[in-house]
Design an enzyme around this catalytic site. Structure first.
Site, mmCIF file in Angstrom:
data_model
loop_
_atom_site.group_PDB
_atom_site.id
_atom_site.type_symbol
_atom_site.label_atom_id
_atom_site.label_comp_id
_atom_site.label_asym_id
_atom_site.label_seq_id
_atom_site.Cartn_x
_atom_site.Cartn_y
_atom_site.Cartn_z
ATOM 1 N N ALA A 1 33.513 41.826 77.585
ATOM 2 C CA ALA A 1 32.887 43.052 78.071
ATOM 3 C C ALA A 1 33.922 44.059 78.591
ATOM 4 C CB ALA A 1 31.880 42.712 79.166
ATOM 5 N N HIS A 2 33.415 45.212 79.014
ATOM 6 C CA HIS A 2 34.266 46.330 79.423
ATOM 7 C C HIS A 2 35.131 45.980 80.628
ATOM 8 C CE1 HIS A 2 31.551 47.256 82.820
ATOM 9 N NE2 HIS A 2 30.575 46.965 81.987
#
Length: 340
Positions: A241-242
């Protein structure tokens, strides 16, 4: 390609037992090999095949003591598995080296530059203002967005997608279907129960010597960069994820998911189907067993954890032993109640 046993031994810094002039032209499993093939023996449970294999040559350990004669020539090395892996790498490199030039149709945008000895497969797309190094192999239907930077000797297999501003280092491999730089999962809940998108304006950075497996997704950062450090290997079907940061020489197995802004250390081992929550830190040299759920930071290096929620591996094994005995323990408790 055909090589003598001696040529292979020289490459691996090994010693030959038997006829060093025998020629081999392919690599094979020891139990399936035929004449002209080179095999290896690392796991001793396969040793019986050493005496029956049809392989022309077999890579074995220096310390292996033969129980009976072999028909195959032997190449003795320190570590057969590593040596065979080295040969596979040479073989793959030779195959990739045969790919060069530009197939049509393909596209390269204005202001983009690519180095010498590159390969661009049909229907590949390179956006504007990209900087791509030498000896880069871009297979068919690869998409590379604007302002992407790719280092030397990197291979991007068919169908991979690199979004705008992605940075890839030297000697990287990105397998088919991988997506680098897609939006992070950012949604702000509203008073009316709806969700408003939080723009994801960062990028993804891969340092050198990284492998990304097929159909793996690495999200761009909300701001700044999602970073994968040098030497890390990521399996197929992994979600990162980010704003995640993964340290150097860490391995991540299939179907693992790492939530946003988590920092994973160097030399970690993350097994398959592990879930890691966001905004935590995993210390260097941590090993996380398969199907574990990690809900809090691992602060001390060198730990082995397992379970959901994950905790110390040995304690988890003891707990699972007790868990399996719960029906018996319940029965014993009911008996004790009756006696009391």
């Amino acid at each position: 390609m055909e090589f003598t046993v001696q040529q292979i031994a020289d490459l691996l810094q090994g010693k030959v037992e038997g006829d060093n002039t025998i020629k081999v032209s392919t690599l094979a499993k020891i139990e399936e090999a035929t004449k002209g093939a080179l095999a290896f023996l690392s796991n001793l449970k396969y040793e019986p095949f050493l005496y029956t294999t049809q392989a022309s040559a077999v890579i074995v350990a220096n310390t292996l003591e033969l129980k009976q004669p072999t028909t195959a020539a032997l190449i003795r090395v320190e570590d057969p598995y590593t040596s065979f892996s080295t040969l596979l790498q040479y073989y793959q490199t030779a195959l990739l080296a045969s790919k060069s030039g530009v197939e049509e149709p393909c596209f390269i945008g204005q202001g983009s530059a690519i180095g010498d000895n590159h390969y661009r497969g049909a229907f590949s797309y390179i956006g504007a203002n990209c900087k791509i190094g030498s000896n880069v192999k871009i297979f068919p239907q690869v998409y590379i967005g604007d302002n992407v930077t790719i280092g030397d000797n990197t291979t991007i297999f068919a169908g991979a997608k690199l979004y705008t501003n992605t940075v890839v280092g030297n000697n990287c491999t990105i397998h088919s279907g991988a997506v680098l730089g897609s939006d992070g999962f950012g949604w702000a809940p509203q008073a009316d129960g709806t969700y408003k998108a939080v723009p994801q304006i960062g990028n993804v950075v891969l340092e050198d010597d990284i492998s990304i497996g097929a159909n793996t997704a690495i999200d761009c950062a909300t701001m700044g960069s999602t970073i994968i450090r040098s030497g890390t290997k990521i399996d197929n079907l992994v979600q990162i994820a980010h704003n995640v940061e993964i340290g150097k020489h860490t391995v991540v197995a299939s179907q693992t998911g790492i939530s946003g802004s988590t920092k994973v250390g160097n030399h970690c081992v993350i097994a398959g189907q592990v879930g890691i929550v966001g905004h935590i830190t995993i210390a260097d040299k941590t090993t996380i067993g398969a199907q574990s759920g990690v809900s809090k930071s691992v602060k001390e290096s060198g730990n082995i954890i397992q379970g959901s929620p994950a905790f110390d591996y040995k304690q988890n094994l003891r707990a699972m032993t007790v868990f399996r005995k719960l029906p018996e323990l319940q029965r014993d408790l009911e008996l004790l109640k009756e006696k009391v």
